[in-house]
Design an enzyme around this catalytic site. Structure first.
Site, PDB file in Angstrom:
ATOM      1  N   ARG A  43     -17.199  -1.940  35.023  1.00  0.00           N
ATOM      2  CA  ARG A  43     -18.563  -1.811  35.549  1.00  0.00           C
ATOM      3  C   ARG A  43     -18.774  -0.539  36.366  1.00  0.00           C
ATOM      4  O   ARG A  43     -19.882  -0.026  36.444  1.00  0.00           O
ATOM      5  CB  ARG A  43     -18.900  -3.017  36.429  1.00  0.00           C
ATOM      6  CG  ARG A  43     -19.151  -4.248  35.618  1.00  0.00           C
ATOM      7  CD  ARG A  43     -20.022  -5.166  36.407  1.00  0.00           C
ATOM      8  NE  ARG A  43     -20.287  -6.388  35.670  1.00  0.00           N
ATOM      9  CZ  ARG A  43     -20.893  -7.440  36.183  1.00  0.00           C
ATOM     10  NH1 ARG A  43     -21.291  -7.418  37.434  1.00  0.00           N
ATOM     11  NH2 ARG A  43     -21.116  -8.498  35.463  1.00  0.00           N
ATOM     12  N   ASP A 155     -34.292  -6.533  49.171  1.00  0.00           N
ATOM     13  CA  ASP A 155     -33.086  -6.578  48.336  1.00  0.00           C
ATOM     14  C   ASP A 155     -32.207  -5.382  48.715  1.00  0.00           C
ATOM     15  O   ASP A 155     -32.710  -4.361  49.199  1.00  0.00           O
ATOM     16  CB  ASP A 155     -33.451  -6.511  46.852  1.00  0.00           C
ATOM     17  CG  ASP A 155     -32.343  -7.070  45.959  1.00  0.00           C
ATOM     18  OD1 ASP A 155     -32.477  -8.192  45.465  1.00  0.00           O
ATOM     19  OD2 ASP A 155     -31.319  -6.361  45.778  1.00  0.00           O
TER      20      ASP A 155
HETATM   21  C1  LIG Z   1     -29.662 -13.358  41.091  1.00  0.00           C
HETATM   22  S1  LIG Z   1     -30.738 -12.352  42.069  1.00  0.00           S
HETATM   23  C2  LIG Z   1     -31.789 -13.613  42.745  1.00  0.00           C
HETATM   24  C3  LIG Z   1     -33.260 -13.318  42.596  1.00  0.00           C
HETATM   25  C4  LIG Z   1     -34.217 -14.432  43.038  1.00  0.00           C
HETATM   26  N1  LIG Z   1     -34.047 -14.745  44.436  1.00  0.00           N
HETATM   27  C5  LIG Z   1     -34.040 -15.650  42.177  1.00  0.00           C
HETATM   28  O1  LIG Z   1     -33.589 -16.694  42.674  1.00  0.00           O
HETATM   29  O2  LIG Z   1     -34.348 -15.600  40.989  1.00  0.00           O
HETATM   30  C6  LIG Z   1     -29.686 -11.914  43.434  1.00  0.00           C
HETATM   31  C7  LIG Z   1     -30.171 -10.684  44.218  1.00  0.00           C
HETATM   32  O3  LIG Z   1     -29.458 -10.618  45.456  1.00  0.00           O
HETATM   33  C8  LIG Z   1     -29.256  -9.268  45.791  1.00  0.00           C
HETATM   34  N2  LIG Z   1     -28.161  -9.151  46.774  1.00  0.00           N
HETATM   35  C9  LIG Z   1     -26.842  -9.353  46.591  1.00  0.00           C
HETATM   36  N3  LIG Z   1     -26.153  -9.094  47.720  1.00  0.00           N
HETATM   37  C10 LIG Z   1     -27.080  -8.718  48.650  1.00  0.00           C
HETATM   38  C11 LIG Z   1     -27.012  -8.325  50.018  1.00  0.00           C
HETATM   39  N4  LIG Z   1     -25.853  -8.228  50.660  1.00  0.00           N
HETATM   40  N5  LIG Z   1     -28.162  -8.013  50.656  1.00  0.00           N
HETATM   41  C12 LIG Z   1     -29.350  -8.083  50.016  1.00  0.00           C
HETATM   42  N6  LIG Z   1     -29.484  -8.449  48.724  1.00  0.00           N
HETATM   43  C13 LIG Z   1     -28.361  -8.759  48.053  1.00  0.00           C
HETATM   44  C14 LIG Z   1     -28.933  -8.613  44.451  1.00  0.00           C
HETATM   45  O4  LIG Z   1     -29.172  -7.215  44.480  1.00  0.00           O
HETATM   46  C15 LIG Z   1     -29.857  -9.386  43.499  1.00  0.00           C
HETATM   47  O5  LIG Z   1     -31.047  -8.679  43.250  1.00  0.00           O
END
Ligand SMILES: C[S@@+](CC[C@H](N)C(=O)[O-])C[C@H]1O[C@@H](n2cnc3c(N)ncnc32)[C@H](O)[C@@H]1O
Length: 282
Positions: A43, A155
């Site tokens: 990745r 995010d």
């Molecule tokens: C699977 S998506 C979830 C989107 C939405 N909340 C949903 O349930 O469909 C997870 C998101 O969390 C974000 N994320 C992961 N680690 C994070 C962090 N430490 N701080 C902020 N966002 C984070 C990722 O970039 C990603 O866009």
């Protein structure tokens, strides 16, 4: 035929992996066990190539020196999933509309504060916060302009926020959205896509924010926090720390929504469970 150029391919040593995964854990909250080593190498190859770096050690140093947070944002985009869709876990949206909004509207009116602050933490490409903004507007109807209501969507990944900013989605991605909402708040963008109307876009504030940052730049408490499908990669202490911070940032009577596959440590105090994956601050 042999190509006359060579795409660099990288290997990661155990030491480099543990150095990098420690940094990822500290800065992003994501815990990567050694079994993820091959996947990580694949990745992250492209990032190393595009930066002209020779090894994972160089990449590690590059991340340490990144003051802007952009390198971290790109790393987060590569290692976490941004998968989301409109009306995901729809029971939550029903509950938000039928129970949460009537309760909060009444409560705020009694206090004489026509203000509703909703935060979606880990909003990915925007489907979740836009849907909440649409439901807010639907619920308040003609009363809406009198309310100071809106959604803060954050995010860690700048890439997903850029997509959220455009608010353009494939037209078949909105099939699950209830028709009355679909017809009102989306317009045709081109033959394949739709766009969310400006009236909704202006009520969603998009910001890059890393949930591992312990001092969020928010001044007022929230009435509702959505943090769904974000904590899946966090280990239990990280998750508990985050939930405690959410509880502190909520107003009493405020709501916390997490993903259906996520759980909250029983030792966390100050919130009570309502329906699956929905809690209320007591
Ligand atoms: C699977 S998506 C979830 C989107 C939405 N909340 C949903 O349930 O469909 C997870 C998101 O969390 C974000 N994320 C992961 N680690 C994070 C962090 N430490 N701080 C902020 N966002 C984070 C990722 O970039 C990603 O866009």
């Amino acid at each position: 035929v042999q190509p006359n150029f060579k795409i660099p391919s990288y290997t990661i040593t155990e030491e480099e992996f543990s150095q990098l995964s420690r940094l990822i854990y500290q800065k992003i909250g994501i815990f990567l066990p050694p079994t993820k080593m091959p996947l990580m190498t694949v990745r992250l190859q492209k990032i190393l190539t595009s930066l002209g770096l020779a090894s994972f050690s160089e990449y590690y140093n590059y991340l340490l020196n990144d003051k802007s947070g952009q390198a971290l944002s790109l790393l987060a985009t590569k290692i976490s999933t941004n998968y989301t869709y409109f009306y995901r876990e729809e029971a939550h949206f029903q509950y938000f509309k039928d129970e949460v909004l009537p309760f909060l509207a009444q409560k705020q009116k009694q206090k004489g504060e026509l203000r509703l602050r909703i935060w979606t933490a880990g909003c990915s490409t925007g489907e979740e916060p836009y849907m909440l903004a649409m439901l807010l507007k639907e619920y308040f109807g003609a009363e809406y302009p009198r309310w100071d209501a809106g959604v803060l969507a954050t995010d860690i990944s700048a890439d997903v926020l850029e997509i959220a900013q455009q608010a353009i989605y494939p037209k078949d991605s909105i099939e699950r959205v209830p028709p009355q909402i679909r017809h009102k708040y989306f317009t045709k963008y081109d033959d394949e896509s739709v766009q969310i109307i400006d009236e909704i876009r202006k009520d969603v504030t998009l910001r890059r924010y890393n949930l591992m940052n312990l001092n969020p730049p928010f001044k007022l408490p929230f009435q509702v926090i959505f943090c769904r499908n974000v904590m899946i990669y966090f280990d239990p202490p990280t998750r508990s720390g985050l939930i405690s911070r959410f509880v502190n940032l909520l107003e009493p009577g405020g709501y916390l929504f997490i993903g259906h596959s996520e759980s909250i440590d029983r030792n966390i105090t100050g919130i009570k469970p309502l329906i699956p994956a929905v809690y209320q601050k007591v």
